[in-house]
Design an enzyme around this catalytic site. Structure first.
Site, PDB file in Angstrom:
ATOM      1  N   CYS A   1      -2.341   9.052   2.427  1.00  0.00           N
ATOM      2  CA  CYS A   1      -1.943   8.607   1.088  1.00  0.00           C
ATOM      3  C   CYS A   1      -3.040   8.855   0.054  1.00  0.00           C
ATOM      4  O   CYS A   1      -2.756   8.954  -1.129  1.00  0.00           O
ATOM      5  CB  CYS A   1      -1.497   7.155   1.096  1.00  0.00           C
ATOM      6  SG  CYS A   1      -2.703   6.055   1.797  1.00  0.00           S
TER       7      CYS A   1
ATOM      8  N   GLU B   1       0.885  -1.175   0.000  1.00  0.00           N
ATOM      9  CA  GLU B   1       0.000   0.000   0.000  1.00  0.00           C
ATOM     10  C   GLU B   1       0.913   1.212   0.000  1.00  0.00           C
ATOM     11  O   GLU B   1       1.416   1.619   1.046  1.00  0.00           O
ATOM     12  CB  GLU B   1      -0.878   0.015   1.258  1.00  0.00           C
ATOM     13  CG  GLU B   1      -1.852  -1.137   1.365  1.00  0.00           C
ATOM     14  CD  GLU B   1      -2.983  -1.051   0.374  1.00  0.00           C
ATOM     15  OE1 GLU B   1      -3.095  -0.030  -0.339  1.00  0.00           O
ATOM     16  OE2 GLU B   1      -3.740  -2.020   0.276  1.00  0.00           O
TER      17      GLU B   1
END
Ligand code: NAD
Length: 475
Positions: free
Chosen positions: A283, A249
């Site tokens: 993010c 990720e």
């Protein structure tokens, strides 16, 4: 009380003793709040051996029993939300209300994994002869190593822990050394909920040394990492050279396309507030704002006013909208983005300089009139800076949105069903938000494409990275 920091290996909380350690700082006050012991070689070997031993019995545990422990942890998280959240604000900096929201979301994540682990189904494949039975079963991959970052210390870790344990895997977790309280809380909650010893192990230290030791161990079968693209590529390459599964990720640089036909005031207010969430250290934060020419002036003006109304302070203070950035590196990075933008003729309409006070404070910052070649338009800012630029038509917007190697989150604001469908098909991203922010729920898959990663967390796909398909054919 701040969480007591230790290693957690084979069901034991291990104090530092003679081991090396590091200070944990409050990014708002720069005070040292605790000392974090580092694992030595012997500790790492013990953690690997414990996870290996525990796997032999945990893999045999019924999904029902694994679900019971996960549900128990979910309830404990809700009971302890205030304490866990306060400690996250102390060592990570985010406003207390955001820390509470993060912790409560984690209870939902654990509950989702408790429900979903009972549905790790196999299948029966019709055979070519009536005397043959062909079945597929999904088995846990084994011992996993997970590395999680400091921006959502509880959330990033709980996703991996719940998925690994729910699938029947065991785990060695290295959390963020700068914001460790959430990880210790996770260890304590699982321990108290009756997780058998060795199923979850927590180690701390120099990230590169620990990841190298764990990834190269033949006992560790799967690697899961959340963090920067650069580090993710290094870890995935190392894992690949040892033929290990990965979930990555990684970072993004989320494009936002705001069309003339959208509800511009609503979009501008919503996006400005979202931009400062966790001081932009998210993010999936909106980070490249492409606004169509007819909407541009209104959008910029409302966005600027909304940023100007953001109260920046120590996250423990009342009514704070944004805390400090998590560490000194982020302040330096923000200054470098602004300097590069100014050099290329960008206009700083709000913010732009570190705040003159103790702590790692950088204000919400708005920059316009930048070329797409600016550092801020190419590299993930991971901080409270928003660049806003103009675009003419949908295809130009899509081309510029897709021009980077990232593909994590994206945002589209339009009043046209046709545009919404067209853009959501054309945009290169793992997640598309149309006219709202709706990602990162336990029941929906979270993950990126291109350089933003491999695999997803959450949704009914959440266990895919933690199980292997075994085919059995029987006569
Ligand atoms: P960094 O790249 O050094 O570290 C990011 C994370 O990876 C940290 O948690 C760190 O402990 C860990 N890490 C670093 N090297 C490692 C290694 N060799 N083995 C295992 N773990 C390792 O940078 P940083 O200054 O901590 O963070 C800045 C950048 O990281 C940001 O620009 C952002 O792109 C990225 N980041 C992304 C996320 C995310 O949610 N995807 C979270 C935090 C940071």
């Amino acid at each position: 009380m701040y969480e007591k920091l230790s290693l957690y290996i084979d069901g034991e909380f291990i104090d530092g003793g003679p081991r090396s350690s590091q200070n944990v700082l409050n990014p708002s006050t720069l005070e040292t709040i605790a000392h974090l012991p580092h694992a030595d070689e012997v500790d790492l070997d013990r953690a690997i051996a414990a996870a290996h031993r525990a796997f032999e019995s945990w893999r045999q545990t019924s999904a029902m029993d694994r679900a019971t422990i996960l549900r128990n942890v979910g309830a404990r998280i809700r009971d302890e939300v205030d304490v866990i959240a306060r400690n996250i604000t102390l060592d990570q900096g985010k406003p207390l209300a955001e820390a509470k929201a993060e912790v409560l979301a984690c209870a939902d994540h654990v509950d989702w994994h408790a429900e979903e682990c009972r549905r790790i189904y196999g299948r029966v494949i019709p055979a070519r002869h009536s005397s043959i039975r062909q079945i597929v079963v999904h088995e846990p991959v084994g011992v996993c190593a997970a590395f999680t970052p400091w921006n959502f210390p509880f959330n990033q870790a709980i996703r991996k822990v719940a998925a690994a344990l729910g699938a029947g895997c065991t785990l060695i977790l290295k959390g963020p050394e700068e914001s460790p309280s959430a990880i210790m809380a996770i260890a304590r909650l699982f321990h108290d909920a009756g997780l058998p010893k060795g199923c979850l192990n927590i180690v701390w230290g120099k990230p590169a040394e620990i990841s190298h030791r764990l990834i190269t161990s033949p006992i560790v079968r799967k690697i899961s990492f959340t963090g920067s693209v650069e580090v993710g590529k290094q870890l995935a390459a190392l894992a690949g050279s040892h033929m290990k599964r990965v979930t990555m990720e990684l970072g993004g640089h989320a494009p936002v396309l705001v069309f003339d036909d959208s509800d511009v005031p609503r979009a501008a207010k919503m996006l400005a507030k979202l931009k400062v969430l966790n001081a932009g250290q998210v993010c999936v934060s909106p980070t490249r704002f492409f606004v169509q020419e007819g909407a541009y002036d209104e959008f910029v003006s409302i966005f600027r006013d909304t940023l100007a109304s953001v109260k920046v302070d120590d996250g423990l203070q009342a009514n704070v909208n944004m805390g400090p950035v998590a560490n000194e590196r982020r302040v330096a990075a923000m200054s470098a983005f602004v300097e590069d933008a100014r050099r290329l003729g960008g206009k700083v309409l709000f913010g732009g300089e570190p705040l003159q006070r103790t702590g790692h404070f950088f204000p919400p910052t708005l920059i316009t009139d930048l070329p797409d070649s600016a550092k801020l338009m190419r590299e993930e800012p991971f901080g409270p800076i928003a660049p806003i630029v103009r675009f003419k038509d949908v295809d130009e917007g899509i081309r510029r949105a897709n021009s980077l190697p990232f593909g994590l989150a994206s945002y589209v604001f339009t009043g046209s069903l046709h545009t919404a469908t067209y853009v959501s098909n054309a945009i290169e991203a793992g997640m598309v938000n149309i006219n709202h922010f709706g990602i990162s729920l336990p029941e929906t898959p979270f993950g990126g494409i291109k350089d933003s990663g491999i695999g997803v967390e959450g949704g009914s796909e959440t266990f895919d990275g933690y199980v292997s398909a075994k085919f059995i054919t029987q006569r």
